[in-house]
Each structure stands twice: as structure tokens, then as C-alpha cells.
Design a protein around this motif. Structure first.
Motif, PDB file in Angstrom:
ATOM      1  N   ARG A 108       0.674  -1.282   0.020  1.00 42.40           N
ATOM      2  CA  ARG A 108      -0.322   0.137   0.007  1.00 42.40           C
ATOM      3  C   ARG A 108       0.488   1.273  -0.055  1.00 42.40           C
ATOM      4  O   ARG A 108       2.266   1.331   0.256  1.00 42.40           O
ATOM      5  CB  ARG A 108      -1.236   0.185   0.997  1.00 42.40           C
ATOM      6  N   ASP A 109       0.590   2.629  -0.235  1.00 45.96           N
ATOM      7  CA  ASP A 109       1.071   3.846  -0.662  1.00 45.96           C
ATOM      8  C   ASP A 109       1.313   4.271   1.089  1.00 45.96           C
ATOM      9  O   ASP A 109       0.529   4.880   1.242  1.00 45.96           O
ATOM     10  CB  ASP A 109       0.559   4.619  -1.415  1.00 45.96           C
ATOM     11  N   THR A 110       2.643   4.062   1.717  1.00 46.42           N
ATOM     12  CA  THR A 110       2.319   4.786   2.764  1.00 46.42           C
ATOM     13  C   THR A 110       4.203   5.452   2.580  1.00 46.42           C
ATOM     14  O   THR A 110       4.729   6.164   3.302  1.00 46.42           O
ATOM     15  CB  THR A 110       3.528   4.080   4.043  1.00 46.42           C
ATOM     16  N   ASP A 111       4.122   6.345   1.259  1.00 44.74           N
ATOM     17  CA  ASP A 111       5.656   7.527   1.265  1.00 44.74           C
ATOM     18  C   ASP A 111       5.277   8.695   2.026  1.00 44.74           C
ATOM     19  O   ASP A 111       6.552   8.796   2.412  1.00 44.74           O
ATOM     20  CB  ASP A 111       5.398   7.429  -0.830  1.00 44.74           C
ATOM     21  N   LEU A 113       5.017   8.243   5.104  1.00 46.27           N
ATOM     22  CA  LEU A 113       5.400   8.447   6.334  1.00 46.27           C
ATOM     23  C   LEU A 113       6.492   7.343   6.446  1.00 46.27           C
ATOM     24  O   LEU A 113       7.005   7.235   7.398  1.00 46.27           O
ATOM     25  CB  LEU A 113       4.391   7.262   6.848  1.00 46.27           C
TER      26      LEU A 113
END
Length: 258
Positions: A108-111, A113
Motif C-alpha cells: 500500500r502507499d505509505t510514501d 510516512l
């Protein structure tokens, strides 16, 4: 020439480039670990339309591996749509030699963070070019590619390595499996003791990843610890040119040659 040639769906023939460091007539464990990671990813891709990313690879080394065919098999221990646990076994003549367990996670996109408190690796041009084959025998060590290192003291060093040999020819191998085929070398990049006087082979290897590595150089921020009763540990924070990729820890059995 690669580290392995595929014989069929589950069997692989090692090439001379896999020759070990503690015994040149046996396989270095690094390429077989990469083979396990590759098999786990191939098995997952064949079963699941939802791609997952390898998060942890924990390998137990059950014995030496002869320079002969190996067979790799996988089984799912914990199926799931977002988290999966897979076990892979590398065997020779029916005898298990390596057993790996891998957690795979839905991405999933956690860029926004993304962050790490680990210090950056020193730049490569600030490190000395070294030849690891001057300290270690075996063709695997001689074929790892370009190596640059800054060593504060034996057992504490920063090392950049540029891999030169593919795991397999003729099929796609992920950057994760490529990393896995090299990282066991962490136990030898900054020996705490002369390996001609003290043996310190590792019994296992546990890789934790926070993202997929990039193609190119791999950085090793390595600390070796020897205990007072024959136990030891090699701990390495892994980097690529973007930053921290993960870590690898190896349990050692420390054996002075007397």
C-alpha cells in the motif's frame, strides 16, 4: 555464467561460482538463500493475482551443501489476501539443507510516512577498494563484484558491493531475490578475528525488508559481536543508493582453532 542453472521446475544445478568460503568443495550458502527467495516469489506469483512483497525471510542452515543438484519446494503455511506465510525447503538427495520461512505482505502507499533513523552509508568514493578473496577462499567470494569498505576496526565496517553474477540465466529474478543471494556475505565483510585462526560460521540468517531494493550497489553497515561462551552475532543494516532497505542478522558459532 550464473550461480545456478535450472534443470526443471524444482531442481537446480550449481555452477563453480557457488564455491564456499569455509570449504571450497561445498556451496557457499548465499546463492542458495537467493534461490529460496526466488522460489517463494515465483510460487506466490503462480497462485495469487494479488501481488505481495517479501517482508521477512528467516533461514535455518541445517547442514553443508555439496556441489551437486539441489531441489527447492514451497508450501503455504498461512494463506491470506493481505498477509501470507510460506515455507521453502532446499534439499539435496532427499536431505533438507536449508529451511526458510517468509512473510509476504500486501503493498500500500505509505510514501508520506517513509522514514528511517539509521545513519546514511558513507559515499563510495570515500571508501577503499578491497579484495575480499585476499581473506576468503572460494569462487563465490571471488565473483561478488566490486567491493569498497571503510573499517573502523575488525568487526565494524561500512561496505558497498556491486554484484556481478546473476542468480539464474534466462528468467526474471527480482531485486529482492538478487539481494538475498548476496547478503550472507555480511558475516565476512569485516571479520572480528582471522578466519584462519577462528571459525565463526553462521547457523541462520534473518532478513527484514522495509521496501524492495533497487538495482545496483548494496550497502552493508555491519557490526560483529563475539560473546564469551562461543556465541556470536553479525548485525547489518542494508542500504541501496536511495537509503535503508532493511537489516540482516546472523547467529554465529565461534570456534577458535586449537
Amino acid at each position: 555464467m550464473p550461480y545456478f542453472d535450472r534443470a526443471d521446475a524444482t531442481r537446480f544445478q550449481p555452477t563453480s561460482f557457488t564455491g564456499g568460503a569455509w570449504n571450497v568443495a561445498e556451496l557457499h550458502v548465499a546463492p542458495p538463500i537467493g534461490l529460496l527467495a526466488h522460489a517463494i516469489e515465483v510460487d506466490h506469483a503462480a497462485r495469487s493475482p494479488q501481488r505481495m512483497q517479501l517482508s521477512r525471510l528467516s533461514v535455518d542452515i541445517l547442514g553443508v551443501i555439496a556441489m551437486d543438484d539441489v531441489e527447492v519446494t514451497c508450501r503455504v503455511l498461512r494463506p491470506g489476501r493481505s498477509i501470507e506465510l510460506v515455507e521453502a525447503t532446499l534439499a539435496q538427495a532427499g536431505r533438507p539443507a536449508l529451511i526458510a520461512r517468509a512473510w509476504l505482505l500486501h503493498t500500500r502507499d505509505t510514501d508520506a510516512l517513509a522514514w528511517s533513523g539509521h545513519p546514511a552509508m558513507p559515499p563510495r568514493d570515500a571508501l577503499d577498494r578491497v579484495d575480499p578473496s585476499s581473506a576468503w577462499p572460494g569462487e563465490f567470494i571471488a565473483t561478488v563484484g566490486e567491493v569498497r569498505r571503510r573499517q573502523d576496526e575488525p568487526g565494524r565496517a561500512w561496505t558497498w558491493i556491486l554484484p556481478a553474477i546473476p542468480l539464474l540465466d534466462g528468467e526474471r529474478v527480482s531485486t529482492t531475490a538478487r539481494l538475498a543471494s548476496l547478503i550472507d556475505i555480511a558475516n565476512g565483510v569485516t571479520p572480528r578475528a582471522d578466519p584462519r585462526e577462528v571459525a565463526f560460521p553462521n547457523l541462520d540468517l534473518t532478513l527484514h525488508l522495509v521496501r524492495e531494493p533497487e538495482v545496483g550497489w548494496i550497502g552493508f553497515d555491519t557490526t560483529v559481536t563475539f560473546g564469551a561462551t562461543g556465541l556470536g552475532m553479525t548485525h547489518t543494516v542494508l542500504h541501496d543508493e536511495r537509503g535503508v532497505v532493511g537489516s540482516v542478522v546472523q547467529s554465529l558459532t565461534v570456534r577458535p582453532n586449537k
